[in-house]
Design a protein around this motif. Structure first.
Motif, PDB file in Angstrom:
ATOM      1  N   GLN A   1      36.351  30.460  42.051  1.00 14.36           N
ATOM      2  CA  GLN A   1      35.228  30.825  41.182  1.00 14.36           C
ATOM      3  C   GLN A   1      34.073  31.398  41.992  1.00 14.36           C
ATOM      4  N   MET A   2      33.869  30.867  43.187  1.00 19.42           N
ATOM      5  CA  MET A   2      32.804  31.395  44.041  1.00 19.42           C
ATOM      6  C   MET A   2      33.104  32.841  44.442  1.00 19.42           C
ATOM      7  N   LEU A   3      34.358  33.115  44.781  1.00 16.67           N
ATOM      8  CA  LEU A   3      34.735  34.466  45.179  1.00 16.67           C
ATOM      9  C   LEU A   3      34.664  35.443  44.010  1.00 16.67           C
ATOM     10  N   LYS A   4      34.931  34.956  42.804  1.00 13.57           N
ATOM     11  CA  LYS A   4      34.888  35.826  41.624  1.00 13.57           C
ATOM     12  C   LYS A   4      33.478  36.324  41.318  1.00 13.57           C
ATOM     13  N   ALA A   5      32.477  35.672  41.899  1.00 15.10           N
ATOM     14  CA  ALA A   5      31.097  36.114  41.675  1.00 15.10           C
ATOM     15  C   ALA A   5      30.864  37.517  42.217  1.00 15.10           C
ATOM     16  N   THR A   6      31.764  38.013  43.083  1.00 10.45           N
ATOM     17  CA  THR A   6      31.608  39.353  43.643  1.00 10.45           C
ATOM     18  C   THR A   6      32.136  40.448  42.717  1.00 10.45           C
TER      19      THR A   6
END
Length: 406
Positions: A140-145
Motif C-alpha cells: 500500500q505504501m508503494l502504491k502511493a506512487t
C-alpha cells in the motif's frame, strides 16, 4: 426510426469488453445514473472501503497464507467471473445501459480497447505476484506512487505539458515512499520490482484510458468499462497462465484452497466493481480521495493485526509524507481548505446539539492518538501470530513434564 439510428442502436447492444486483484480502476469520466434506492452516502463509502480492503486481504491470504501460489490463474478467474456477471447484468438490469451510448466498433476495439487491456493485464499480473513477496502494508505504501507515475506518463505521451510546480508537489510523494522503503524491515527486491512494474503498467493504462475518454462518444462509467475490458483481459491473462502456471498446477492445489473460497473471492472482487458505480454517483472527488487514503491506512493496520507485519517508525514517517503529498496533489490547497472548513462548521453544530457526546469523541481520539504516538516511538510495530501457538505448546510440554515427574 431511421436505418442509421437502428444500426447504431443494435451495435450498442453487442457485448464487448477490467479489475490489483481484479479491482475496477477509478475512472470518473461520467457519473452513472443514480440508483433508485437511496441510502446515506456513508453507507456507500463504508461498503466501498470494506469491499476494496477485503479484495486485497483476501487475495493476500489465498496467494500467501493458503499457499495457492498461482497469481495469474487467480486473476484470470476473477476476470472470467467478471465477464460472466457483466453479461448477466447487461441482460437483466439497467446498470449497464450506459454501454448503449458508447459507439464501439471493431476498429476502436482493436486499436484502443486491446492495448488498454494488455497493460491492464500486465498491471494485474505484477500486482498479484507482489503478494508472494511483500506485505500488504508495504504494498500500500508503494502504491502511493501511482499518481506520480500517471502524471509522468501523461507528460511522456504528450497529453499534458510538463509543469515544474506540479513536479515539486509530487516530489513529496516520491520522497515519502523512498523513506518508507528504507524503513522496510522485510524488503524483497524482486517483490519491489514487481510492484514497481505494476505501478508503471497501471499508469500507462490510465493514460491510454484518458486519451480514449477525451472523446465524448467514448465516455463510460466504471462498470461499463469493465464490461468492455474484462473479456480481453481474461483471454490475455489466460494465455500467459498457460505458459507460466497451468503446467505446474494440480487439482489438489485448487481443492486445498477450496472451491467455495475461490468463488467467494471472485464474488468479492466483482462486488467491488459494483460498489464503485454506486459510490461515484453519491460522493464527490474530495470524499473519494480521502476515503482512498483512509482505506490504505486501514489496510496497513490490518496487515499488522492479521499477519504481524513489522512496521518501523521510519516507515510511518515516510508514509505520512507520501499520503499528505498525494492528498495535496489530487485535491489542491483550496479544495482541502474548503473541505475542512465545512467539517469544522458541522463539528461545531454537533457540539452545540450534543456536548456530552462531543467530549466522549474527543476523549477517544486523544486515547487513539496516544497509542499511535507510543507505537511510532517503538522500533517496530508487529507481532508473530504463531508465537501464541508456540508459547502454548511450550507451556503444555512443561505441564506434561511436571506431571510425569511427579
Amino acid at each position: 426510426m431511421s436505418a442509421g439510428e437502428e444500426k447504431e442502436r443494435i451495435s450498442g447492444d453487442i457485448p464487448r469488453s477490467e479489475a490489483t486483484s481484479s479491482m475496477l480502476p477509478m475512472e470518473f469520466s461520467e457519473k452513472p445514473q443514480e440508483p433508485v434506492v437511496a441510502f446515506h452516502p456513508a453507507v456507500y463509502v463504508a461498503a466501498w472501503i470494506t469491499m476494496s480492503s477485503s479484495v486485497i486481504l483476501f487475495n493476500k491470504w489465498i496467494l500467501d497464507t493458503a499457499g495457492f501460489r498461482f497469481p495469474i490463474i487467480l486473476t484470470t478467474w476473477h476476470l472470467a467471473f467478471g465477464t460472466l456477471m457483466t453479461q448477466i447484468l447487461a441482460r437483466t438490469t439497467t446498470l449497464l445501459d450506459g454501454r448503449k451510448k458508447v459507439k464501439m466498433t471493431g476498429r476502436v476495439y482493436l486499436r484502443a480497447i486491446m492495448p488498454i487491456g494488455l497493460f491492464f493485464s500486465l498491471s494485474l499480473i505484477c500486482g498479484n505476484l507482489t503478494y508472494l513477496y511483500l506485505s500488504v502494508a508495504f504494498i500500500q505504501m508503494l502504491k502511493a506512487t501511482t499518481p506520480v507515475a500517471v502524471l509522468l506518463s501523461t507528460w511522456v505521451m504528450g497529453l499534458a505539458q510538463p509543469n515544474l510546480k506540479v513536479l515539486f508537489n509530487i516530489s513529496f510523494i516520491v520522497g515519502g515512499v523512498i523513506i518508507a522503503s528504507f524503513g522496510e524491515i522485510k524488503f524483497v527486491l524482486i517483490g519491489f520490482l514487481y510492484q514497481l512494474g505494476g505501478v508503471v503498467f497501471e499508469a500507462i493504462r490510465l493514460t491510454l484510458v484518458q486519451s480514449l475518454l477525451s472523446s465524448a462518444e467514448y465516455k463510460m462509467d466504471p462498470l461499463v468499462s469493465f464490461y468492455y475490458f474484462a473479456p480481453v483481459c481474461a483471454i490475455m491473462n489466460g494465455l500467459v497462465s498457460l505458459v507460466f502456471e497451468v503446467p505446474y498446477i494440480h487439482i489438489s492445489d485448487i481443492a486445498r484452497v477450496g472451491y467455495f473460497t475461490l468463488l467467494a473471492n471472485a464474488m468479492v472482487a466483482f462486488g467491488l466493481n459494483v460498489c464503485v458505480v454506486f459510490l461515484i454517483g453519491r460522493t464527490s472527488a474530495v470524499v473519494m480521495t480521502l476515503c482512498g487514503v483512509l482505506k490504505d491506512i486501514l489496510l496497513v493496520f490490518a496487515s499488522i493485526m492479521i499477519w504481524g507485519t513489522p512496521v518501523s517508525a521510519l516507515q510511518y514517517f515516510g508514509y505520512s509524507i507520501a499520503l499528505g503529498g498525494m492528498i495535496y496533489y489530487k485535491l489542491g490547497a483550496e479544495s482541502i481548505k474548503t473541505f475542512f472548513s465545512e467539517i469544522g462548521r458541522q463539528w461545531a453544530e454537533y457540539g452545540a446539539k450534543h456536548p456530552a457526546q462531543r467530549k466522549m469523541v474527543i476523549f477517544g481520539l486523544v486515547i487513539l492518538t496516544l497509542f499511535a504516538v507510543l507505537g511510532g516511538l517503538a522500533p517496530t510495530v508487529g507481532y508473530d501470530p504463531g508465537q501464541f501457538v508456540k508459547d502454548g505448546s511450550k507451556w503444555w510440554a512443561n505441564e506434561e513434564g511436571t506431571t510425569n515427574g511427579s
